[in-house]
Design an enzyme around this catalytic site. Structure first.
Site, PDB file in Angstrom:
ATOM      1  N   ARG A   1       0.925  -1.127   0.021  1.00  0.00           N
ATOM      2  CA  ARG A   1      -0.029  -0.027  -0.006  1.00  0.00           C
ATOM      3  C   ARG A   1       0.861   1.171   0.028  1.00  0.00           C
ATOM      4  O   ARG A   1       1.839   1.256   0.775  1.00  0.00           O
ATOM      5  CB  ARG A   1      -0.803   0.157   1.327  1.00  0.00           C
ATOM      6  CG  ARG A   1      -2.120  -0.666   1.223  1.00  0.00           C
ATOM      7  CD  ARG A   1      -3.219  -0.305   0.143  1.00  0.00           C
ATOM      8  NE  ARG A   1      -4.231  -1.189   0.103  1.00  0.00           N
ATOM      9  CZ  ARG A   1      -4.616  -2.113  -0.728  1.00  0.00           C
ATOM     10  NH1 ARG A   1      -3.500  -2.536  -1.707  1.00  0.00           N
ATOM     11  NH2 ARG A   1      -5.767  -2.806  -0.875  1.00  0.00           N
TER      12      ARG A   1
ATOM     13  N   HIS B   1      -1.565   0.008  -9.919  1.00  0.00           N
ATOM     14  CA  HIS B   1      -2.320  -0.936  -9.025  1.00  0.00           C
ATOM     15  C   HIS B   1      -2.965  -2.062  -9.797  1.00  0.00           C
ATOM     16  O   HIS B   1      -4.019  -2.281  -9.772  1.00  0.00           O
ATOM     17  CB  HIS B   1      -3.221  -0.095  -8.027  1.00  0.00           C
ATOM     18  CG  HIS B   1      -3.703  -0.729  -7.030  1.00  0.00           C
ATOM     19  ND1 HIS B   1      -4.392   0.035  -5.734  1.00  0.00           N
ATOM     20  CD2 HIS B   1      -4.026  -2.100  -6.698  1.00  0.00           C
ATOM     21  CE1 HIS B   1      -4.658  -0.775  -4.960  1.00  0.00           C
ATOM     22  NE2 HIS B   1      -4.544  -2.291  -5.496  1.00  0.00           N
TER      23      HIS B   1
HETATM   24  P1  NDP Z   1      -2.221 -11.045   5.028  1.00  0.00           P
HETATM   25  O1  NDP Z   1      -3.064 -10.587   6.150  1.00  0.00           O
HETATM   26  O2  NDP Z   1      -2.120 -12.355   4.694  1.00  0.00           O
HETATM   27  O3  NDP Z   1      -0.711 -11.152   5.681  1.00  0.00           O
HETATM   28  C1  NDP Z   1      -0.115  -9.677   6.253  1.00  0.00           C
HETATM   29  C2  NDP Z   1       1.235  -9.815   6.530  1.00  0.00           C
HETATM   30  O4  NDP Z   1       1.854  -8.679   7.213  1.00  0.00           O
HETATM   31  C3  NDP Z   1       1.306 -10.836   7.911  1.00  0.00           C
HETATM   32  O5  NDP Z   1       2.487 -11.702   7.692  1.00  0.00           O
HETATM   33  C4  NDP Z   1       1.443 -10.016   9.060  1.00  0.00           C
HETATM   34  O6  NDP Z   1       2.163 -10.692  10.330  1.00  0.00           O
HETATM   35  C5  NDP Z   1       2.106  -9.107   8.559  1.00  0.00           C
HETATM   36  N1  NDP Z   1       2.096  -7.771   9.476  1.00  0.00           N
HETATM   37  C6  NDP Z   1       1.059  -7.076   9.606  1.00  0.00           C
HETATM   38  N2  NDP Z   1       1.251  -6.178  10.463  1.00  0.00           N
HETATM   39  C7  NDP Z   1       2.544  -5.952  10.690  1.00  0.00           C
HETATM   40  C8  NDP Z   1       3.478  -5.217  11.744  1.00  0.00           C
HETATM   41  N3  NDP Z   1       2.915  -4.404  12.271  1.00  0.00           N
HETATM   42  N4  NDP Z   1       4.689  -5.627  11.503  1.00  0.00           N
HETATM   43  C9  NDP Z   1       4.970  -6.867  10.991  1.00  0.00           C
HETATM   44  N5  NDP Z   1       4.381  -7.401  10.199  1.00  0.00           N
HETATM   45  C10 NDP Z   1       3.075  -7.034  10.219  1.00  0.00           C
HETATM   46  O7  NDP Z   1      -2.138 -10.239   3.820  1.00  0.00           O
HETATM   47  P2  NDP Z   1      -2.003 -10.354   2.217  1.00  0.00           P
HETATM   48  O8  NDP Z   1      -0.634 -11.158   2.168  1.00  0.00           O
HETATM   49  O9  NDP Z   1      -3.236 -11.251   1.791  1.00  0.00           O
HETATM   50  O10 NDP Z   1      -2.029  -9.171   1.668  1.00  0.00           O
HETATM   51  C11 NDP Z   1      -0.946  -8.068   2.077  1.00  0.00           C
HETATM   52  C12 NDP Z   1      -1.473  -6.764   1.611  1.00  0.00           C
HETATM   53  O11 NDP Z   1      -1.047  -6.673   0.177  1.00  0.00           O
HETATM   54  C13 NDP Z   1      -2.824  -6.515   1.586  1.00  0.00           C
HETATM   55  O12 NDP Z   1      -3.274  -5.970   2.891  1.00  0.00           O
HETATM   56  C14 NDP Z   1      -2.775  -5.426   0.407  1.00  0.00           C
HETATM   57  O13 NDP Z   1      -2.690  -3.985   0.893  1.00  0.00           O
HETATM   58  C15 NDP Z   1      -1.928  -5.742  -0.487  1.00  0.00           C
HETATM   59  N6  NDP Z   1      -2.282  -6.093  -1.917  1.00  0.00           N
HETATM   60  C16 NDP Z   1      -2.151  -5.358  -3.117  1.00  0.00           C
HETATM   61  C17 NDP Z   1      -2.645  -5.642  -4.301  1.00  0.00           C
HETATM   62  C18 NDP Z   1      -2.099  -4.780  -5.497  1.00  0.00           C
HETATM   63  O14 NDP Z   1      -2.746  -5.496  -6.495  1.00  0.00           O
HETATM   64  N7  NDP Z   1      -1.311  -4.139  -5.284  1.00  0.00           N
HETATM   65  C19 NDP Z   1      -3.433  -6.864  -4.310  1.00  0.00           C
HETATM   66  C20 NDP Z   1      -3.723  -7.498  -3.310  1.00  0.00           C
HETATM   67  C21 NDP Z   1      -3.248  -7.074  -1.940  1.00  0.00           C
HETATM   68  P3  NDP Z   1       1.683 -12.025  11.100  1.00  0.00           P
HETATM   69  O15 NDP Z   1       1.538 -13.201   9.822  1.00  0.00           O
HETATM   70  O16 NDP Z   1       2.605 -12.191  12.204  1.00  0.00           O
HETATM   71  O17 NDP Z   1       0.057 -11.491  11.130  1.00  0.00           O
HETATM   72  C1  OXD Z   2      -6.690  -5.607  -2.917  1.00  0.00           C
HETATM   73  C2  OXD Z   2      -5.857  -4.906  -4.085  1.00  0.00           C
HETATM   74  O1  OXD Z   2      -6.351  -5.166  -1.908  1.00  0.00           O
HETATM   75  O2  OXD Z   2      -6.091  -4.842  -5.219  1.00  0.00           O
HETATM   76  O3  OXD Z   2      -7.011  -6.603  -3.342  1.00  0.00           O
HETATM   77  O4  OXD Z   2      -5.099  -4.005  -3.580  1.00  0.00           O
END
Ligand code: NDP
Ligand code: OXD
Length: 310
Positions: A225, A273
């Protein structure tokens, strides 16, 4: 019994999703009235995206779950009227898209492809990149997407390290957590990939102090993000050569305004995006199967922890 499913994700998305959703409901044995308008008290489930005008969830007293079309939930999770369980999008097609995007951009930097793509005709200068095991790829976030990317990069031969909130055990990946782990990951990564959700904890996590810790001449890829990074700090890190190149897919304001300095910075590649889009057919299947689970008395999958914010 016929379920009422309210599609609250905007008209354009409805045109794309209505048939795949109807097919998926039938496939999962559900009788559904899929609507874009209904008396709130009659609604059993809501399919949601931030494109919707729906902001007040209070009157949806019968609603058993809100199913987000996006993986990121930062635009809905803090809504104080949302007392219904919220599921985020976890979908094999979206995950595959992210793996392809991340591996593509990692390989581009690893192989130094830009030098050849932009080389003038007649220039014959060979460069020998290190092989993948000699390159450390760091991944911030080891969730659904971070883990899948880590796994693919390991299979390509890279040395992969990751960072998450809680301790993790991912095969062939050196896992870090906590503040100390964050610093270590930054210091060791040749290529850093950001796949964190946007929360109050992660906003501006990549600030001037963080960039200062990165290896000189490293690369940065952000499909997470936009607000995870301090834009000015990134520009400074690129200006100073600390970061040799960055690929950014997400921004604080989207579309990225025409006068934003990122556009004019040659070492920044901007993608609009598109790292991993939610595709209607597979996402509809995920939604229908999750509703079918709840109707069968099983737990909702991919439930957001509203305290943690992701
Ligand atoms: P998940 O919720 O599965 O994973 C999030 C990860 O981030 C987890 O490993 C979590 O740790 C870690 N995390 C969260 N907060 C912290 C913190 N404060 N410190 C350290 N680690 C942290 O999310 P996804 O993998 O499914 O997606 C990640 C992001 O990708 C989405 O939230 C979105 O913003 C972005 N995205 C972008 C897209 C695009 O097209 N550009 C498409 C889809 C998603 P823990 O495992 O310990 O909980
Ligand atoms: C999502 C994205 O969060 O597209 O799915 O960024």
């Amino acid at each position: 019994m016929t379920l009422t499913v309210l599609f609250a994700a905007g008209d354009a998305a409805f045109a794309e999703y209505q048939q795949p959703l109807r097919d998926a409901f039938v496939h999962h044995g559900l009788k559904v009235a899929l609507v874009t308008d209904a008396a709130p008290a009659d609604v059993d489930y809501i399919v949601y995206s931030p494109a919707s005008t729906l902001r007040d969830f209070t009157p949806y007293t019968r609603c058993k779950a809100v199913l987000n079309l996006w993986a990121g939930v930062e635009k809905i999770v803090g809504n104080p009227t949302l007392t219904q369980p919220l599921a985020r999008m976890v979908d094999p097609a979206l995950t595959r898209g992210m793996v392809e995007y991340v591996c593509g951009h990692v390989l581009r930097y690893h192989l130094g492809m830009d030098a050849y793509i932009s080389a003038p005709a007649g220039q014959w200068i060979a460069q020998e990149p290190p092989l993948a095991p000699e390159r450390v790829v760091g991944i911030l976030g080891l969730g659904e997407l971070g883990r899948a990317c880590a796994d693919a990069l390991v299979r390509l031969g890279f040395t992969v390290e990751g960072w998450s909130s809680r301790p993790k055990d991912v095969p062939d990946v050196t896992c870090h957590h906590g503040a100390e782990g964050f610093n270590l990951l930054l210091q060791r990564s040749d290529i850093l990939v950001t796949l964190l959700p946007l929360t109050s904890q992660t906003e501006n996590v990549l600030d001037a102090e963080a960039f200062a810790q990165m290896r000189d001449g490293s690369w940065f890829i952000n499909p997470g993000r936009g607000a995870l990074i301090d834009d000015d700090a990134l520009l400074d890190a690129i200006d100073s050569g600390k970061i040799k190149g960055a690929t950014l897919d997400v921004f604080r304001i989207e579309p990225l305004p025409a006068d934003h300095p990122f556009w004019a910075t040659p070492n920044i590649t901007i993608t609009p995006h598109i790292a991993a889009t939610t595709r209607a057919e597979s996402a509809s299947n995920v939604i229908a199967s999750n509703i079918a689970r709840v109707e069968a008395g099983q737990t909702l999958l991919h439930k957001v922890d509203q305290q943690r914010g992701y």
